[in-house]
Structures are given as C-alpha cells and as structure tokens.
Design a protein around this motif. Structure first.
Motif, PDB file in Angstrom:
ATOM      1  N   THR A 183       0.827  -1.213   0.000  1.00 46.84           N
ATOM      2  CA  THR A 183       0.000   0.000   0.000  1.00 46.84           C
ATOM      3  C   THR A 183       0.859   1.260   0.000  1.00 46.84           C
ATOM      4  N   VAL A 184       2.179   1.086   0.115  1.00 46.90           N
ATOM      5  CA  VAL A 184       3.105   2.220   0.179  1.00 46.90           C
ATOM      6  C   VAL A 184       3.777   2.374  -1.183  1.00 46.90           C
ATOM      7  N   TYR A 185       3.744   3.592  -1.701  1.00 45.62           N
ATOM      8  CA  TYR A 185       4.303   3.890  -3.022  1.00 45.62           C
ATOM      9  C   TYR A 185       5.365   4.966  -2.923  1.00 45.62           C
ATOM     10  N   ASP A 186       6.387   4.824  -3.749  1.00 40.25           N
ATOM     11  CA  ASP A 186       7.341   5.905  -3.960  1.00 40.25           C
ATOM     12  C   ASP A 186       6.574   6.923  -4.803  1.00 40.25           C
ATOM     13  N   PRO A 187       6.462   8.178  -4.352  1.00 39.43           N
ATOM     14  CA  PRO A 187       5.645   9.151  -5.083  1.00 39.43           C
ATOM     15  C   PRO A 187       6.092   9.405  -6.526  1.00 39.43           C
ATOM     16  N   GLU A 188       7.340   9.074  -6.845  1.00 36.21           N
ATOM     17  CA  GLU A 188       7.848   9.324  -8.194  1.00 36.21           C
ATOM     18  C   GLU A 188       7.672   8.136  -9.124  1.00 36.21           C
ATOM     19  N   ILE A 189       7.282   6.966  -8.574  1.00 35.79           N
ATOM     20  CA  ILE A 189       7.163   5.755  -9.379  1.00 35.79           C
ATOM     21  C   ILE A 189       5.805   5.126  -9.082  1.00 35.79           C
ATOM     22  N   PRO A 190       5.009   4.835 -10.101  1.00 35.92           N
ATOM     23  CA  PRO A 190       3.649   4.322  -9.865  1.00 35.92           C
ATOM     24  C   PRO A 190       3.590   2.827  -9.544  1.00 35.92           C
ATOM     25  N   VAL A 191       4.530   2.344  -8.729  1.00 38.78           N
ATOM     26  CA  VAL A 191       4.565   0.940  -8.327  1.00 38.78           C
ATOM     27  C   VAL A 191       4.846   0.900  -6.830  1.00 38.78           C
ATOM     28  N   ASN A 192       4.223  -0.047  -6.129  1.00 42.48           N
ATOM     29  CA  ASN A 192       4.422  -0.132  -4.682  1.00 42.48           C
ATOM     30  C   ASN A 192       5.858  -0.548  -4.345  1.00 42.48           C
ATOM     31  N   ILE A 193       6.268  -0.227  -3.120  1.00 48.22           N
ATOM     32  CA  ILE A 193       7.662  -0.451  -2.713  1.00 48.22           C
ATOM     33  C   ILE A 193       8.036  -1.925  -2.634  1.00 48.22           C
ATOM     34  N   PHE A 194       7.074  -2.798  -2.371  1.00 49.02           N
ATOM     35  CA  PHE A 194       7.393  -4.221  -2.292  1.00 49.02           C
ATOM     36  C   PHE A 194       7.730  -4.757  -3.675  1.00 49.02           C
ATOM     37  N   ASP A 195       6.889  -4.464  -4.653  1.00 51.61           N
ATOM     38  CA  ASP A 195       7.140  -4.948  -6.015  1.00 51.61           C
ATOM     39  C   ASP A 195       8.328  -4.246  -6.673  1.00 51.61           C
ATOM     40  N   LEU A 196       8.652  -3.041  -6.201  1.00 49.47           N
ATOM     41  CA  LEU A 196       9.860  -2.370  -6.689  1.00 49.47           C
ATOM     42  C   LEU A 196      11.124  -3.058  -6.180  1.00 49.47           C
ATOM     43  N   GLY A 197      10.986  -3.874  -5.147  1.00 49.33           N
ATOM     44  CA  GLY A 197      12.150  -4.540  -4.577  1.00 49.33           C
ATOM     45  C   GLY A 197      12.855  -3.718  -3.522  1.00 49.33           C
ATOM     46  N   LEU A 198      12.161  -2.714  -2.990  1.00 50.80           N
ATOM     47  CA  LEU A 198      12.761  -1.859  -1.971  1.00 50.80           C
ATOM     48  C   LEU A 198      12.727  -2.496  -0.586  1.00 50.80           C
ATOM     49  N   VAL A 199      11.847  -3.471  -0.387  1.00 55.27           N
ATOM     50  CA  VAL A 199      11.776  -4.174   0.892  1.00 55.27           C
ATOM     51  C   VAL A 199      12.666  -5.407   0.776  1.00 55.27           C
ATOM     52  N   TYR A 200      13.758  -5.397   1.534  1.00 60.30           N
ATOM     53  CA  TYR A 200      14.704  -6.502   1.474  1.00 60.30           C
ATOM     54  C   TYR A 200      14.307  -7.655   2.388  1.00 60.30           C
ATOM     55  N   THR A 201      13.951  -7.356   3.636  1.00 51.94           N
ATOM     56  CA  THR A 201      13.662  -8.405   4.611  1.00 51.94           C
ATOM     57  C   THR A 201      12.465  -8.012   5.460  1.00 51.94           C
ATOM     58  N   VAL A 202      11.571  -8.971   5.677  1.00 50.39           N
ATOM     59  CA  VAL A 202      10.470  -8.837   6.631  1.00 50.39           C
ATOM     60  C   VAL A 202      10.674  -9.949   7.646  1.00 50.39           C
ATOM     61  N   GLU A 203      11.080  -9.567   8.844  1.00 49.38           N
ATOM     62  CA  GLU A 203      11.319 -10.540   9.904  1.00 49.38           C
ATOM     63  C   GLU A 203      10.224 -10.372  10.956  1.00 49.38           C
ATOM     64  N   ILE A 204       9.546 -11.457  11.281  1.00 56.46           N
ATOM     65  CA  ILE A 204       8.430 -11.397  12.226  1.00 56.46           C
ATOM     66  C   ILE A 204       8.692 -12.379  13.359  1.00 56.46           C
ATOM     67  N   LEU A 205       8.647 -11.872  14.575  1.00 51.79           N
ATOM     68  CA  LEU A 205       8.803 -12.719  15.755  1.00 51.79           C
ATOM     69  C   LEU A 205       7.438 -13.214  16.208  1.00 51.79           C
ATOM     70  N   ASP A 206       7.439 -14.279  16.985  1.00 55.31           N
ATOM     71  CA  ASP A 206       6.182 -14.883  17.454  1.00 55.31           C
ATOM     72  C   ASP A 206       5.276 -13.896  18.169  1.00 55.31           C
ATOM     73  N   GLU A 207       5.846 -12.924  18.866  1.00 52.96           N
ATOM     74  CA  GLU A 207       5.055 -11.970  19.633  1.00 52.96           C
ATOM     75  C   GLU A 207       4.370 -10.922  18.752  1.00 52.96           C
ATOM     76  N   GLY A 208       4.642 -10.932  17.441  1.00 56.75           N
ATOM     77  CA  GLY A 208       4.049  -9.946  16.545  1.00 56.75           C
ATOM     78  C   GLY A 208       4.933  -8.739  16.303  1.00 56.75           C
ATOM     79  N   ASP A 209       6.195  -8.825  16.714  1.00 57.56           N
ATOM     80  CA  ASP A 209       7.141  -7.744  16.418  1.00 57.56           C
ATOM     81  C   ASP A 209       7.667  -7.931  15.005  1.00 57.56           C
ATOM     82  N   VAL A 210       7.660  -6.860  14.221  1.00 54.01           N
ATOM     83  CA  VAL A 210       8.077  -6.913  12.828  1.00 54.01           C
ATOM     84  C   VAL A 210       9.284  -6.007  12.629  1.00 54.01           C
TER      85      VAL A 210
END
Length: 121
Positions: A34-61
């Motif tokens: 749901t987050v977009y770089d304002p200069e590029i009409p593609v979301n940050i995840f599909d742009l490859g800007l998100v490298y790692t999503v680490e989630i702990l059991d307690e819900g910490d991201v």
C-alpha cells in the motif's frame, strides 16, 4: 596489531531471508504494497525496496528496506509510511524499519509485475 578486514564469506546472502512461514507474513507484505514511492507508480514491495520482513512470534516486525537512490526526496518519510502501514495489521505489536544502502537497489530487484507496469517487459 593490524586487524585485517575479512571479505564477505562466499555464499552468505547480503540480504537476510524473510520469515515467510509466519502467519502474519502475507498481511505484512500486503501492507507494504500500500506504500508507493511518489515518483514511481509501483508499490515499494514490487519495486524490490523491501529486502527483509522478519516477524517474531510476539508480533514484532522488523523490516529492512532501501530506496531507489540515497538522494530520494522521501528518504526521511518513507520508513514512517511503512511503519504506519504495517502497524495497522491486526496481530502486529511493534514495527521497526531499518533503511539501508547496502546492497544498493537495482532495477533487477523489481518483480515481473513492476517491470510490466513500468514498461520494461
């Protein structure tokens, strides 16, 4: 004593793997989309800007991400946008977003959907 700097070990990834098996993973990814770089009409995840999503059991991201360039005008704002989007996911307790510049982002990190959207396919 002169300490030598060890080069990265061959086979060790530059980007930590995400915890894709966690039940919150898909919802966190959708929040990132749901987050977009304002200069590029593609979301940050599909742009490859998100490298790692680490989630702990307690819900910490913990998210490790980058931007298309260090001089990006939203560099100060983008991590907060990502944090706000993920914080809204039910079950998420805390979000930490780390903005990194290494490895440097490249167009090869984009998903096929992003390349198609931007006319690179």
């Amino acid at each position: 004593m002169n300490a030598e700097v060890e080069p990265p070990t061959e086979g060790v990834p530059l980007i930590r793997p995400s915890t894709t098996g966690h039940p919150l993973y898909d919802a966190v990814v959708e929040a990132c989309r749901t987050v977009y770089d304002p200069e590029i009409p593609v979301n940050i995840f599909d742009l490859g800007l998100v490298y790692t999503v680490e989630i702990l059991d307690e819900g910490d991201v913990a998210v490790t991400m980058t931007l298309t360039a260090p001089g990006c005008p939203v560099a100060g704002d983008m991590p907060g946008w990502v944090q706000d989007a993920i914080s809204a996911v039910p079950g998420v307790r805390q979000v930490d977003v780390d903005l990194v510049w290494d490895p440097q982002w490249g167009m090869d990190m984009m998903s096929d959907e992003a390349r198609l959207e931007l006319g690179f396919m």
